[in-house]
Motif scaffolding. Structure first.
Motif, PDB file in Angstrom:
ATOM      1  N   GLU A 174       6.559   9.393 -12.164  1.00 34.65           N
ATOM      2  CA  GLU A 174       8.229  10.278 -11.252  1.00 34.65           C
ATOM      3  C   GLU A 174       7.502  10.326  -9.948  1.00 34.65           C
ATOM      4  O   GLU A 174       8.718   9.680  -9.245  1.00 34.65           O
ATOM      5  CB  GLU A 174       7.959  11.464 -11.476  1.00 34.65           C
ATOM      6  N   LEU A 175       7.009  10.506  -9.345  1.00 30.71           N
ATOM      7  CA  LEU A 175       6.798  10.360  -7.736  1.00 30.71           C
ATOM      8  C   LEU A 175       6.502   8.955  -7.526  1.00 30.71           C
ATOM      9  O   LEU A 175       7.132   7.990  -6.103  1.00 30.71           O
ATOM     10  CB  LEU A 175       5.447  10.313  -7.075  1.00 30.71           C
ATOM     11  N   HIS A 176       6.461   8.120  -7.931  1.00 32.59           N
ATOM     12  CA  HIS A 176       6.463   6.181  -8.218  1.00 32.59           C
ATOM     13  C   HIS A 176       8.174   6.021  -7.829  1.00 32.59           C
ATOM     14  O   HIS A 176       8.524   5.235  -7.750  1.00 32.59           O
ATOM     15  CB  HIS A 176       5.614   5.487  -9.377  1.00 32.59           C
TER      16      HIS A 176
ATOM     17  N   VAL B 280       1.335  -0.972  -0.107  1.00 35.31           N
ATOM     18  CA  VAL B 280       0.222   0.049  -0.199  1.00 35.31           C
ATOM     19  C   VAL B 280       0.889   1.418  -0.014  1.00 35.31           C
ATOM     20  O   VAL B 280       1.470   1.701   0.586  1.00 35.31           O
ATOM     21  CB  VAL B 280      -0.685  -0.448   1.412  1.00 35.31           C
ATOM     22  N   LYS B 281       0.211   2.075  -0.669  1.00 39.77           N
ATOM     23  CA  LYS B 281       1.559   2.979  -0.929  1.00 39.77           C
ATOM     24  C   LYS B 281       0.971   4.589  -0.264  1.00 39.77           C
ATOM     25  O   LYS B 281      -0.557   4.400  -0.377  1.00 39.77           O
ATOM     26  CB  LYS B 281       2.094   3.630  -2.885  1.00 39.77           C
ATOM     27  N   PRO B 282       1.630   5.454   0.277  1.00 36.64           N
ATOM     28  CA  PRO B 282       0.815   6.822   0.023  1.00 36.64           C
ATOM     29  C   PRO B 282       0.070   7.093  -0.718  1.00 36.64           C
ATOM     30  O   PRO B 282      -0.257   7.018  -1.974  1.00 36.64           O
ATOM     31  CB  PRO B 282       1.479   7.767   0.945  1.00 36.64           C
ATOM     32  N   SER B 283      -1.441   7.904  -0.469  1.00 31.07           N
ATOM     33  CA  SER B 283      -1.854   8.021  -1.324  1.00 31.07           C
ATOM     34  C   SER B 283      -1.443   9.517  -1.585  1.00 31.07           C
ATOM     35  O   SER B 283      -0.613  10.699  -1.512  1.00 31.07           O
ATOM     36  CB  SER B 283      -3.549   9.195  -0.848  1.00 31.07           C
ATOM     37  N   ALA B 284      -2.088  10.199  -3.345  1.00 32.41           N
ATOM     38  CA  ALA B 284      -1.590  11.526  -3.420  1.00 32.41           C
ATOM     39  C   ALA B 284      -1.507  12.692  -2.774  1.00 32.41           C
ATOM     40  O   ALA B 284      -0.535  13.388  -2.778  1.00 32.41           O
ATOM     41  CB  ALA B 284      -2.548  11.879  -5.238  1.00 32.41           C
TER      42      ALA B 284
ATOM     43  N   LEU C 299      15.471  15.830  -6.129  1.00 31.73           N
ATOM     44  CA  LEU C 299      13.899  16.255  -6.655  1.00 31.73           C
ATOM     45  C   LEU C 299      13.328  16.302  -8.385  1.00 31.73           C
ATOM     46  O   LEU C 299      14.199  16.725  -9.096  1.00 31.73           O
ATOM     47  CB  LEU C 299      14.051  17.833  -6.230  1.00 31.73           C
ATOM     48  N   PRO C 300      12.261  15.392  -8.319  1.00 34.51           N
ATOM     49  CA  PRO C 300      12.008  15.289  -9.642  1.00 34.51           C
ATOM     50  C   PRO C 300      11.789  17.331 -10.396  1.00 34.51           C
ATOM     51  O   PRO C 300      10.492  17.636  -9.409  1.00 34.51           O
ATOM     52  CB  PRO C 300      10.640  14.099  -9.946  1.00 34.51           C
ATOM     53  N   VAL C 301      11.707  17.113 -11.377  1.00 29.01           N
ATOM     54  CA  VAL C 301      11.320  18.593 -11.832  1.00 29.01           C
ATOM     55  C   VAL C 301      10.759  18.262 -13.704  1.00 29.01           C
ATOM     56  O   VAL C 301      11.425  17.802 -13.874  1.00 29.01           O
ATOM     57  CB  VAL C 301      12.495  19.733 -12.645  1.00 29.01           C
ATOM     58  N   ILE C 302       9.470  18.946 -13.047  1.00 28.16           N
ATOM     59  CA  ILE C 302       8.835  18.767 -14.772  1.00 28.16           C
ATOM     60  C   ILE C 302       8.386  19.696 -14.914  1.00 28.16           C
ATOM     61  O   ILE C 302       7.606  21.189 -14.565  1.00 28.16           O
ATOM     62  CB  ILE C 302       7.389  18.133 -14.858  1.00 28.16           C
ATOM     63  N   VAL C 303       9.510  20.200 -16.350  1.00 26.19           N
ATOM     64  CA  VAL C 303       9.191  21.982 -16.756  1.00 26.19           C
ATOM     65  C   VAL C 303       8.084  21.484 -17.576  1.00 26.19           C
ATOM     66  O   VAL C 303       7.540  20.397 -18.543  1.00 26.19           O
ATOM     67  CB  VAL C 303      10.693  21.934 -17.654  1.00 26.19           C
ATOM     68  N   VAL C 304       6.832  22.664 -17.933  1.00 24.32           N
ATOM     69  CA  VAL C 304       6.004  22.889 -18.565  1.00 24.32           C
ATOM     70  C   VAL C 304       6.000  24.071 -18.896  1.00 24.32           C
ATOM     71  O   VAL C 304       6.317  25.067 -18.270  1.00 24.32           O
ATOM     72  CB  VAL C 304       4.593  22.431 -17.841  1.00 24.32           C
ATOM     73  N   SER C 305       6.030  23.961 -20.553  1.00 23.79           N
ATOM     74  CA  SER C 305       6.346  25.660 -20.814  1.00 23.79           C
ATOM     75  C   SER C 305       5.790  25.970 -22.416  1.00 23.79           C
ATOM     76  O   SER C 305       5.305  24.649 -22.965  1.00 23.79           O
ATOM     77  CB  SER C 305       8.355  25.491 -20.768  1.00 23.79           C
ATOM     78  N   ALA C 306       5.902  27.113 -22.000  1.00 28.04           N
ATOM     79  CA  ALA C 306       5.419  27.234 -24.099  1.00 28.04           C
ATOM     80  C   ALA C 306       6.357  26.642 -25.020  1.00 28.04           C
ATOM     81  O   ALA C 306       6.260  27.645 -26.397  1.00 28.04           O
ATOM     82  CB  ALA C 306       4.931  28.527 -23.872  1.00 28.04           C
ATOM     83  N   PHE C 307       8.181  27.042 -24.871  1.00 28.45           N
ATOM     84  CA  PHE C 307       9.018  26.567 -25.901  1.00 28.45           C
ATOM     85  C   PHE C 307       9.214  25.263 -26.163  1.00 28.45           C
ATOM     86  O   PHE C 307       9.260  24.651 -25.432  1.00 28.45           O
ATOM     87  CB  PHE C 307       9.731  26.798 -24.701  1.00 28.45           C
ATOM     88  N   ALA C 308       8.338  25.188 -27.236  1.00 29.70           N
ATOM     89  CA  ALA C 308       8.547  23.870 -28.191  1.00 29.70           C
ATOM     90  C   ALA C 308       9.608  23.310 -29.439  1.00 29.70           C
ATOM     91  O   ALA C 308       9.581  22.738 -28.925  1.00 29.70           O
ATOM     92  CB  ALA C 308       7.091  23.987 -29.293  1.00 29.70           C
ATOM     93  N   PHE C 309      10.426  24.684 -28.962  1.00 29.72           N
ATOM     94  CA  PHE C 309      11.318  24.121 -30.179  1.00 29.72           C
ATOM     95  C   PHE C 309      12.661  22.660 -29.303  1.00 29.72           C
ATOM     96  O   PHE C 309      12.739  22.908 -27.487  1.00 29.72           O
ATOM     97  CB  PHE C 309      12.632  25.202 -29.933  1.00 29.72           C
ATOM     98  N   LYS C 310      12.643  22.149 -29.499  1.00 35.98           N
ATOM     99  CA  LYS C 310      14.099  21.222 -29.662  1.00 35.98           C
ATOM    100  C   LYS C 310      14.566  21.098 -28.681  1.00 35.98           C
ATOM    101  O   LYS C 310      15.074  21.144 -28.091  1.00 35.98           O
ATOM    102  CB  LYS C 310      14.501  20.339 -30.561  1.00 35.98           C
ATOM    103  N   ALA C 311      15.818  22.554 -28.885  1.00 34.44           N
ATOM    104  CA  ALA C 311      16.680  23.208 -28.817  1.00 34.44           C
ATOM    105  C   ALA C 311      16.173  23.577 -26.801  1.00 34.44           C
ATOM    106  O   ALA C 311      16.874  22.596 -26.189  1.00 34.44           O
ATOM    107  CB  ALA C 311      17.440  24.229 -29.340  1.00 34.44           C
ATOM    108  N   ASP C 312      15.257  24.118 -26.664  1.00 34.12           N
ATOM    109  CA  ASP C 312      14.736  24.749 -25.223  1.00 34.12           C
ATOM    110  C   ASP C 312      14.486  22.966 -24.466  1.00 34.12           C
ATOM    111  O   ASP C 312      14.954  22.618 -23.609  1.00 34.12           O
ATOM    112  CB  ASP C 312      13.195  25.089 -25.830  1.00 34.12           C
ATOM    113  N   ARG C 313      13.693  21.926 -25.213  1.00 33.58           N
ATOM    114  CA  ARG C 313      13.604  20.646 -24.503  1.00 33.58           C
ATOM    115  C   ARG C 313      15.134  20.049 -24.512  1.00 33.58           C
ATOM    116  O   ARG C 313      14.937  19.737 -22.488  1.00 33.58           O
ATOM    117  CB  ARG C 313      13.049  19.808 -25.399  1.00 33.58           C
TER     118      ARG C 313
END
Length: 135
Positions: A129-131, A7-11, A87-101
């Motif tokens: 990522e949390l898993h 049993v894992k902790p809930s969100a 610490l895991p970081v998820i980037v959420v960005s409007a920058f859609a270019f491959k170079a930014d990614r």
């Protein structure tokens, strides 16, 4: 009860720091993630970022790259040079270019999602990522 079930902790026990300067995006993401059961703290800029990390102790960061004052790239660099590098970081960005990614991933981001973000994709990325933190 099956003894093999873990049993894992809930969100609800997981904290996410959301750094997003756009008020509407920040509110929408915070409300959605709260609905999903996460504890959310949001910042409109990166000026108090590390102080907030110390106080809030998040399990994951959602980071926009275009921020007033200090940008997300600089924050990623500083995270990698700190005690928060695990610490895991998820980037959420409007920058859609491959170079930014590529730049963001090279600076330590675990994932890179382009706005407008698919909420199901975001939820799945967060869960994975949390898993990964617990395994």
């Amino acid at each position: 009860m099956n003894a093999g079930i873990v049993v894992k902790p809930s969100a609800a026990h997981k904290k996410i720091l959301l750094v997003e300067d756009n008020d509407l995006n920040r509110q929408m993401l915070a409300e959605y993630l709260d609905f999903c059961g996460y504890q959310i703290l949001s910042l409109a800029n990166g000026s108090d970022f590390f102080q907030t990390l110390c106080v809030f102790q998040p399990h994951l960061i959602l980071l926009d790259l275009k921020l007033p004052g200090i940008d997300g790239y600089t924050l990623l660099e500083q995270i990698q040079q700190s005690d928060w590098q695990h610490l895991p970081v998820i980037v959420v960005s409007a920058f859609a270019f491959k170079a930014d990614r590529e730049r963001a991933l090279n600076l330590g981001a675990r994932r890179y999602l382009v706005k407008p973000v698919n909420l199901n994709e975001l939820k799945q990325a967060i869960q994975e990522e949390l898993h990964n933190l617990t395994t």
